[in-house]
Design a protein around this motif. Structure first.
Motif, PDB file in Angstrom:
ATOM      1  N   ILE A 181     -25.025 -27.558 -22.896  1.00  0.00           N
ATOM      2  CA  ILE A 181     -24.743 -26.648 -24.018  1.00  0.00           C
ATOM      3  C   ILE A 181     -24.203 -27.431 -25.216  1.00  0.00           C
ATOM      4  CG2 ILE A 181     -23.458 -24.612 -24.776  1.00  0.00           C
ATOM      5  CD1 ILE A 181     -23.309 -23.776 -21.812  1.00  0.00           C
ATOM      6  N   ILE A 182     -23.285 -28.352 -24.942  1.00  0.00           N
ATOM      7  CA  ILE A 182     -22.709 -29.112 -26.050  1.00  0.00           C
ATOM      8  C   ILE A 182     -23.790 -29.912 -26.761  1.00  0.00           C
ATOM      9  CG2 ILE A 182     -21.160 -31.014 -26.634  1.00  0.00           C
ATOM     10  CD1 ILE A 182     -19.231 -29.978 -24.575  1.00  0.00           C
ATOM     11  N   LEU A 241     -26.681 -18.456 -34.950  1.00  0.00           N
ATOM     12  CA  LEU A 241     -27.494 -19.199 -33.986  1.00  0.00           C
ATOM     13  C   LEU A 241     -26.717 -20.394 -33.463  1.00  0.00           C
ATOM     14  CD1 LEU A 241     -31.026 -19.273 -35.691  1.00  0.00           C
ATOM     15  CD2 LEU A 241     -29.910 -17.438 -34.449  1.00  0.00           C
ATOM     16  N   VAL A 242     -26.046 -21.115 -34.374  1.00  0.00           N
ATOM     17  CA  VAL A 242     -25.291 -22.298 -33.964  1.00  0.00           C
ATOM     18  C   VAL A 242     -24.104 -21.878 -33.115  1.00  0.00           C
ATOM     19  CG1 VAL A 242     -24.165 -24.396 -34.791  1.00  0.00           C
ATOM     20  CG2 VAL A 242     -25.960 -23.325 -36.155  1.00  0.00           C
ATOM     21  N   GLY A 243     -23.420 -20.836 -33.580  1.00  0.00           N
ATOM     22  CA  GLY A 243     -22.221 -20.380 -32.871  1.00  0.00           C
ATOM     23  C   GLY A 243     -22.523 -19.882 -31.469  1.00  0.00           C
ATOM     24  N   SER A 244     -23.751 -19.412 -31.243  1.00  0.00           N
ATOM     25  CA  SER A 244     -24.060 -18.838 -29.935  1.00  0.00           C
ATOM     26  C   SER A 244     -23.807 -19.837 -28.801  1.00  0.00           C
ATOM     27  CB  SER A 244     -25.494 -18.345 -29.903  1.00  0.00           C
ATOM     28  OG  SER A 244     -26.364 -19.448 -30.026  1.00  0.00           O
ATOM     29  N   ASN A 245     -23.989 -21.112 -29.068  1.00  0.00           N
ATOM     30  CA  ASN A 245     -23.706 -22.122 -28.035  1.00  0.00           C
ATOM     31  C   ASN A 245     -22.249 -22.054 -27.604  1.00  0.00           C
ATOM     32  OD1 ASN A 245     -26.241 -23.798 -27.866  1.00  0.00           O
ATOM     33  ND2 ASN A 245     -25.849 -23.874 -30.071  1.00  0.00           N
ATOM     34  N   LEU A 246     -21.368 -21.941 -28.599  1.00  0.00           N
ATOM     35  CA  LEU A 246     -19.943 -21.909 -28.280  1.00  0.00           C
ATOM     36  C   LEU A 246     -19.587 -20.622 -27.541  1.00  0.00           C
ATOM     37  CD1 LEU A 246     -18.495 -23.362 -31.604  1.00  0.00           C
ATOM     38  CD2 LEU A 246     -19.203 -24.552 -29.538  1.00  0.00           C
ATOM     39  N   VAL A 247     -20.262 -19.547 -27.937  1.00  0.00           N
ATOM     40  CA  VAL A 247     -19.984 -18.274 -27.270  1.00  0.00           C
ATOM     41  C   VAL A 247     -20.312 -18.386 -25.784  1.00  0.00           C
ATOM     42  CG1 VAL A 247     -20.627 -15.837 -27.124  1.00  0.00           C
ATOM     43  CG2 VAL A 247     -20.311 -16.920 -29.346  1.00  0.00           C
ATOM     44  N   LEU A 271     -12.808 -32.217 -22.168  1.00  0.00           N
ATOM     45  CA  LEU A 271     -14.253 -32.394 -22.295  1.00  0.00           C
ATOM     46  C   LEU A 271     -14.825 -31.581 -23.465  1.00  0.00           C
ATOM     47  CD1 LEU A 271     -16.803 -33.582 -20.992  1.00  0.00           C
ATOM     48  CD2 LEU A 271     -16.919 -31.559 -19.543  1.00  0.00           C
ATOM     49  N   ILE A 272     -14.594 -30.312 -23.397  1.00  0.00           N
ATOM     50  CA  ILE A 272     -15.289 -29.424 -24.333  1.00  0.00           C
ATOM     51  C   ILE A 272     -14.771 -29.568 -25.758  1.00  0.00           C
ATOM     52  CG2 ILE A 272     -15.781 -27.018 -24.874  1.00  0.00           C
ATOM     53  CD1 ILE A 272     -15.610 -26.454 -21.896  1.00  0.00           C
ATOM     54  N   LEU A 273     -13.488 -29.251 -25.938  1.00  0.00           N
ATOM     55  CA  LEU A 273     -12.953 -29.181 -27.305  1.00  0.00           C
ATOM     56  C   LEU A 273     -13.094 -30.505 -28.062  1.00  0.00           C
ATOM     57  CD1 LEU A 273     -11.741 -27.172 -29.247  1.00  0.00           C
ATOM     58  CD2 LEU A 273      -9.487 -27.953 -28.556  1.00  0.00           C
ATOM     59  N   PRO A 274     -12.751 -31.656 -27.442  1.00  0.00           N
ATOM     60  CA  PRO A 274     -12.875 -32.908 -28.201  1.00  0.00           C
ATOM     61  C   PRO A 274     -14.307 -33.160 -28.671  1.00  0.00           C
ATOM     62  CG  PRO A 274     -11.592 -33.254 -26.211  1.00  0.00           C
ATOM     63  CD  PRO A 274     -12.146 -31.879 -26.119  1.00  0.00           C
ATOM     64  N   GLU A 275     -15.274 -32.845 -27.796  1.00  0.00           N
ATOM     65  CA  GLU A 275     -16.674 -33.065 -28.166  1.00  0.00           C
ATOM     66  C   GLU A 275     -17.076 -32.178 -29.341  1.00  0.00           C
ATOM     67  OE1 GLU A 275     -19.254 -35.027 -27.280  1.00  0.00           O
ATOM     68  OE2 GLU A 275     -17.714 -36.231 -26.247  1.00  0.00           O
ATOM     69  N   ILE A 276     -16.717 -30.927 -29.191  1.00  0.00           N
ATOM     70  CA  ILE A 276     -17.101 -29.981 -30.248  1.00  0.00           C
ATOM     71  C   ILE A 276     -16.444 -30.369 -31.563  1.00  0.00           C
ATOM     72  CG2 ILE A 276     -17.042 -27.581 -30.986  1.00  0.00           C
ATOM     73  CD1 ILE A 276     -16.772 -26.738 -28.119  1.00  0.00           C
ATOM     74  N   LEU A 277     -15.153 -30.646 -31.486  1.00  0.00           N
ATOM     75  CA  LEU A 277     -14.414 -30.972 -32.710  1.00  0.00           C
ATOM     76  C   LEU A 277     -14.958 -32.235 -33.351  1.00  0.00           C
ATOM     77  CD1 LEU A 277     -10.736 -30.090 -31.705  1.00  0.00           C
ATOM     78  CD2 LEU A 277     -12.216 -28.882 -33.314  1.00  0.00           C
ATOM     79  N   LYS A 278     -15.309 -33.201 -32.500  1.00  0.00           N
ATOM     80  CA  LYS A 278     -15.832 -34.454 -33.026  1.00  0.00           C
ATOM     81  C   LYS A 278     -17.075 -34.173 -33.880  1.00  0.00           C
ATOM     82  CE  LYS A 278     -17.732 -38.503 -31.035  1.00  0.00           C
ATOM     83  NZ  LYS A 278     -18.043 -39.062 -29.700  1.00  0.00           N
ATOM     84  N   GLN A 279     -17.964 -33.337 -33.324  1.00  0.00           N
ATOM     85  CA  GLN A 279     -19.168 -32.993 -34.070  1.00  0.00           C
ATOM     86  C   GLN A 279     -18.822 -32.269 -35.370  1.00  0.00           C
ATOM     87  OE1 GLN A 279     -22.207 -33.693 -34.169  1.00  0.00           O
ATOM     88  NE2 GLN A 279     -22.890 -32.119 -35.606  1.00  0.00           N
TER      89      GLN A 279
END
Lengths: 234, 829
Positions: free
Chosen positions: B188-189, B224-230, B246-254
């Motif tokens: 998903i990420i 559409l982009v947000g749906s991944n996070l949902v 795992l999740i938050l650092p990756e997302i935030l990095k992007q």
């Protein structure tokens, strides 16, 4: 017509505000036609009392600065909807065929029905509104209610209805012995005010009449009790 | 893409309509083939045909979405068919083979868009098969999607990928297999990162003049982009550790690296909204750190607001669960860093953020909370000191106002308010007044009784710098308000007008402010009279350093508090049978001095205060003090009351008050007689004759004073008859003298109507005395009065009002006859 009669507020010298229960009742502006604030012993001081009452009832904006909070803005938006009258002493107001006399404590030095009768003759009125008498602090009408001076009272004498609304705040009166009942900061006479409902002469020859409601706040239970008295013009 | 800009909206609409009809007809064809079962290959051909419509570059995102919806439905039909078909086979193995075959077969579709949509359709069915090489299929799909790099087409394709696989992802992640979960998270990420890149890239497509249009389009596509996070937030098996590591650092990095404010604004808000409350708290540090790295035009304030709102609601819903408030420090660190990194950060926003943090802090009850709050006030001051513009101080008002949110306002009287007070002092007078008003309102609202000196000092510290402040406050602001005309000179006309207006509203304002303080004083109370006395003396001291208007407006209330104190002292000494005269004298002296301060400005008020104190001192039997209060009253009456009407009214209350001086009459009649002679003398010196007349007949009561008996109260249904009054003073001769004198004055008035009215008033007064049995007021006297009145009516005619009064009086006299036979002798013709 619905007319509220208040007197002897003593705000801010003896108390900070009207009892919240009363303020809530009095803020139902749409239902009340007039508010009579019975005069001070000195006419000069009336305007100030009137302004203070207006502030208490939220009829004047309590300047909160330009970005005041919304809750506070709600009140006081529509001032002057409510007609507050501070009648000059010994004036007569005619409503629905009833003449209502207003005296100030100036004219009723003695707690004494004979004096009141004399005033009612002079003003030639059906109803006489009497504030608790000034310096002495007793009920202007001579009696004591529940052992407490300066409370509300009403009776009919010589075809005239005499009404003393008591003190709307029940505030401290200097020199009144009954002040010391309680060494707590509590007020010593129950706060009270009156509501007059006047009904004009009917088409079927019914006479002009008036129902008097006395609202009294029991300081111990915080409940408002209502006493009723009917009067028909003779 | 460049083509798109050259076509008109009408043409676009036409293309859309055309595509829709093609898609509908191809879906219809596909369903027909599938319903006839054996024509799967034909069906796939039709599917490929309608999918071809998604290859367009001529539609805007909304229009493209319309096509996507239709196609999604079409592919849904295909999916169901394939699933059913697989199940019908009943044989797992052959089902697998069948899907693998199809998956391979699809690879030969000519165009990449139809190929990938079909591949995802089949692949996602395949994923639900236990034997499938799940990782490979997933990776394969992700890899293949890279083939589409056009932003709109790519975003929708990947959206399709995530929608199709959604059920599989959510279901498998809830199995406890950690590795599977990690794979799914990575999947998903990964898709999210790719989608975000496409989304950001869309901004740079086409001509730069179309920037605004791009922004609108991008906003249409953000979901559409947000749906991944949902979907990530819907995975049950995610725990705090996985989220934080795992999740938050990756997302935030992007989010940070993409360096795009639209993406940052939107996605950071999505994170705040969708992940659970406790995740938010535990990840606060990481999250806030990222906020420090976002683009300049990202609205940090708004993001912090929604984050804190969320936390406030969490705390309110779960008061018991969330007790640890240590996370608040993260916010403090954040705001400090923010300030270090960006000195220019807007003061408004800075204050808004601080205010939010304050709000959040204030709903916690923890002991260390007030340290945090104090720290926030300190940060505010630091920020202010960085600012060069003095006018900025008002922006900190919101922070000062935060005390409204105190759960228990009593705390405000206890906390370390050093920094708060410093900040308060930086404000303009207007703001300071406003804050003082809030403090008072809160005390009144919560019925907080100020019962010790510390609390009193605390509150007055603020009043001293605002409402009580000496030296007009407003003079500076006045000057800045005046308008200069074209030549830089003060335009006199308009200035003067506006000054008057200003003056009035400022007076009004001052009155209201002072009224507030007076109200406040009613909340200062301690049962212990010694403490109460100290408290009142403190207030007195504070007022004495305040400005003059304050003193005048507030002193009366203070005096009444002293009077209340004296009343309490008296009731205590009644119990102990020991009146501390010395101390009471001291307080009465204080009161006199206070009255002295206001008497020039408010002579009427001063008279009233003196008289009320006379009543009080009389009730305590301190007659020399009572005497002094009357003398002081007389001085004010003589020197400061100028207007006729007020003279008259003041004199009447003096007379009324004298009548109630029972103890003085009993114990000190000589002094009392001096006072009443003086009062009567004033009556005869009034300007208007009618006033003279009334004052004098009212003075007659000073020689005939009764007191209600203290014992015989009982039931007083009939009022006057039951109580037996005690006669304190009775001088029948003087009573008559007064009546006679007032009659002479009335008779000398040339306006006969007024004279007659006064005659009738005197008649009524005489009847009063007659009833009470004053011998000097005899039948003969009354008859003489009645004769005088009726003769006057004969001479002057019957004016309606006076005659009505007269008739009513006679009627009253007649009505007394059955009760009191003496009335028969009064001639009422």
């Amino acid at each position: 017509m619905l007319i509220v009669v208040l007197s002897d507020l003593r705000i801010p010298t003896s108390t900070a505000s009207l009892p919240p229960q009363f303020a809530a009742l009095l803020k139902q502006k749409s239902r009340i036609d007039k508010v009579l604030l019975l005069g001070d012993s000195i006419t000069e001081l009336n305007n100030k009392s009137k302004l203070i009452l207006k502030l208490e009832l939220g009829l004047v904006n309590e300047d909160k600065g330009e970005d005041g909070d919304e809750e506070e803005k709600e009140e006081g938006t529509s001032d002057e909807l409510l007609d507050i009258i501070s009648p000059i002493p010994n004036s007569v107001i005619k409503i629905d065929g009833l003449s209502i006399g207003c005296c100030s404590s100036l004219h009723v030095p003695r707690g004494d029905p004979l004096t009141l009768l004399s005033i009612s003759r002079q003003l030639n009125v059906d109803i006489l509104l009497v504030p608790p008498s000034g310096p002495i602090g007793k009920s202007a009408m001579g009696g004591t209610i529940g052992g407490i001076n300066g409370g509300s009272e009403a009776y009919t004498l010589d075809d005239t209805l005499f009404v003393c609304p008591g003190s709307a705040t029940g505030a401290f009166i200097p020199g009144n012995d009954n002040n010391n009942n309680d060494s707590d900061n509590k007020e010593t006479r129950p706060p009270s005010f009156c509501l007059l409902e006047t009904i004009p002469e009917g088409p079927d020859n019914t006479l002009a009449q008036c129902t008097l409601y006395i609202y009294t706040l029991d300081p111990n239970t915080n409940q408002v009790s209502i006493d009723k008295l009917s009067y028909t013009k003779k | 893409m460049s083509k798109q800009s050259s076509i008109t909206p009408q043409e676009q609409q036409k293309l859309l309509d055309n595509s829709i009809s093609i898609i509908k007809s191809e879906i219809y064809q596909m369903r027909k083939c599938l319903d006839n079962k054996h024509k799967l290959m034909d069906a796939l051909k039709h599917a490929s045909n309608f999918l071809n419509e998604l290859r367009t570059s001529s539609l805007n995102p909304k229009q493209y979405y319309e096509l996507y919806i239709l196609i999604y439905d079409g592919l849904n039909y295909l999916t169901l068919y394939l699933k059913d078909n697989g199940n019908n086979n009943n044989n797992n193995k052959s089902n697998t083979n069948y899907l693998i075959d199809l998956y391979e077969l699809i690879q030969y579709a000519g165009n990449i868009i139809p190929r990938l949509y079909l591949m995802i359709t089949i692949g996602s069915i395949y994923l639900n098969n236990k034997d499938a090489p799940i990782n490979e299929v997933m990776n394969d799909m992700l890899e293949m999607c890279k083939g589409v790099q056009n932003p709109i087409r790519g975003l929708f394709l990947r959206y399709y990928l995530i929608q199709r696989t959604k059920n599989y992802l959510i279901n498998s992640a809830s199995s406890n297999d950690d590795k599977t979960t990690d794979n799914i998270i990575n999947f998903i990420i990964n898709n999210f990162i790719e989608m975000n890149k496409l989304w950001v890239r869309l901004q740079f497509q086409g001509h730069s003049s179309e920037r605004e249009k791009r922004i609108i389009e991008r906003n249409e596509l953000k979901i559409l982009v947000g749906s991944n996070l949902v979907i990530l937030s819907q995975l049950d098996s995610i725990n705090l550790k996985k989220y934080n590591e795992l999740i938050l650092p990756e997302i935030l990095k992007q989010i940070i690296n993409c360096n795009d404010s639209i993406a940052q604004n939107y996605l950071l808000d999505v994170i705040i909204q969708i992940f659970p409350d406790n995740f938010q708290i535990s990840s606060l540090k990481i999250f806030l750190n990222s906020l420090l790295m976002v683009n300049m035009n990202v609205n940090i304030t708004l993001l912090i607001n929604s984050l804190i709102d969320r936390l406030i609601h969490y705390k309110l819903r779960n008061n018991d669960i969330l007790n640890d408030n240590s996370f608040l420090n993260e916010f403090i660190k954040f705001i400090k860093k923010l300030n270090e990194m960006n000195v220019e950060f807007s003061i408004n926003d800075y204050c808004l953020i601080l205010n939010e943090i304050l709000k959040l802090s204030l709903i916690f009850n923890n002991d260390d909370n007030y340290e945090i709050i104090n720290l926030i006030y300190q940060l505010s001051i630091e920020k202010y000191e960085l600012s060069k513009d003095k006018k900025d101080s008002d922006k900190f008002k919101i922070i000062l106002k935060s005390i409204k949110n105190f759960k228990n306002f009593q705390d405000f009287l206890k906390i370390n308010d050093e920094n708060y007070f410093k900040l308060f002092n930086l404000q303009s007078m207007k703001v300071k007044n406003e804050i003082s008003n809030i403090i008072i309102n809160k005390i009144i609202e919560n019925n907080i009784i100020i019962e010790n000196e510390d609390e009193l000092d605390r509150v007055f510290k603020y009043f001293n710098k605002s409402i009580l402040f000496k030296d007009g406050v407003l003079s500076n602001e006045h000057i800045s308000d005046t308008k200069l005309d074209l030549f830089g000179e003060i335009n006199n006309k308009t200035t003067k007008l506006s000054l008057d207006d200003n003056d009035k509203s400022q007076k009004d304002m001052k009155f209201k402010n002072n009224l507030k303080i007076s109200k406040f004083i009613n909340f200062v109370y301690n049962k212990d009279i010694n403490i109460q006395r100290k408290l009142l003396e403190k207030i007195e001291n504070y007022l004495s350093n305040g400005n003059e208007e304050c003193q005048i407006d507030i002193i009366p209330t203070l005096i009444y508090k002293y009077m209340k104190l004296l009343t309490d002292m008296k009731s205590i000494s009644n119990e102990e049978e020991n009146i501390d005269v010395k101390e009471m004298n001291k307080i009465f002296n204080k009161i006199s001095k206070l009255i002295e301060i206001i008497k020039e400005a408010e002579p009427i008020e001063a008279i009233r205060l003196n008289l009320d104190n006379a009543i009080l001192s009389n009730s305590i039997n301190l007659n020399n003090i009572t005497y002094e209060y009357f003398i002081e009253t007389f001085i004010i009456y003589e020197e400061l009351i100028i207007e006729n009407k007020i003279q008259y009214e003041s004199l009447i209350i003096i007379i009324n008050t004298l009548m109630s001086m029972d103890n003085m009459i009993i114990n000190d009649i000589e002094e009392f007689d001096k006072l009443i002679l003086k009062a009567t003398l004033y009556g005869s010196r009034l300007m208007k004759k009618s006033d003279q007349c009334r004052a004098i007949y009212k003075s007659s009561h000073l020689w005939w004073i009764n007191k209600d008996s203290e014992e015989g109260e009982g039931d007083d249904d009939e009022g006057e008859e039951d109580t037996t009054p005690i006669t304190l003073k009775r001088d029948d001769k003087r009573v008559l003298e007064c009546l006679q004198k007032s009659l002479r004055i009335a008779d000398s008035i040339s306006d006969r109507n007024i004279a007659i009215e006064l005659f009738i008033e005197i008649l009524n007064e005489s009847v009063y005395y007659f009833i009470h049995g004053i011998e000097s007021v005899s039948i003969r006297y009354l008859n003489g009065l009645i004769e005088l009145i009726s003769n006057s009516f004969k001479e002057n005619g019957r004016s309606e009002i006076q005659y009505g009064y007269y008739e009513r009086t006679l009627k009253y006299i007649k009505a007394q006859r059955p009760i009191d036979s003496r009335f028969f002798d009064i001639v009422t013709v």
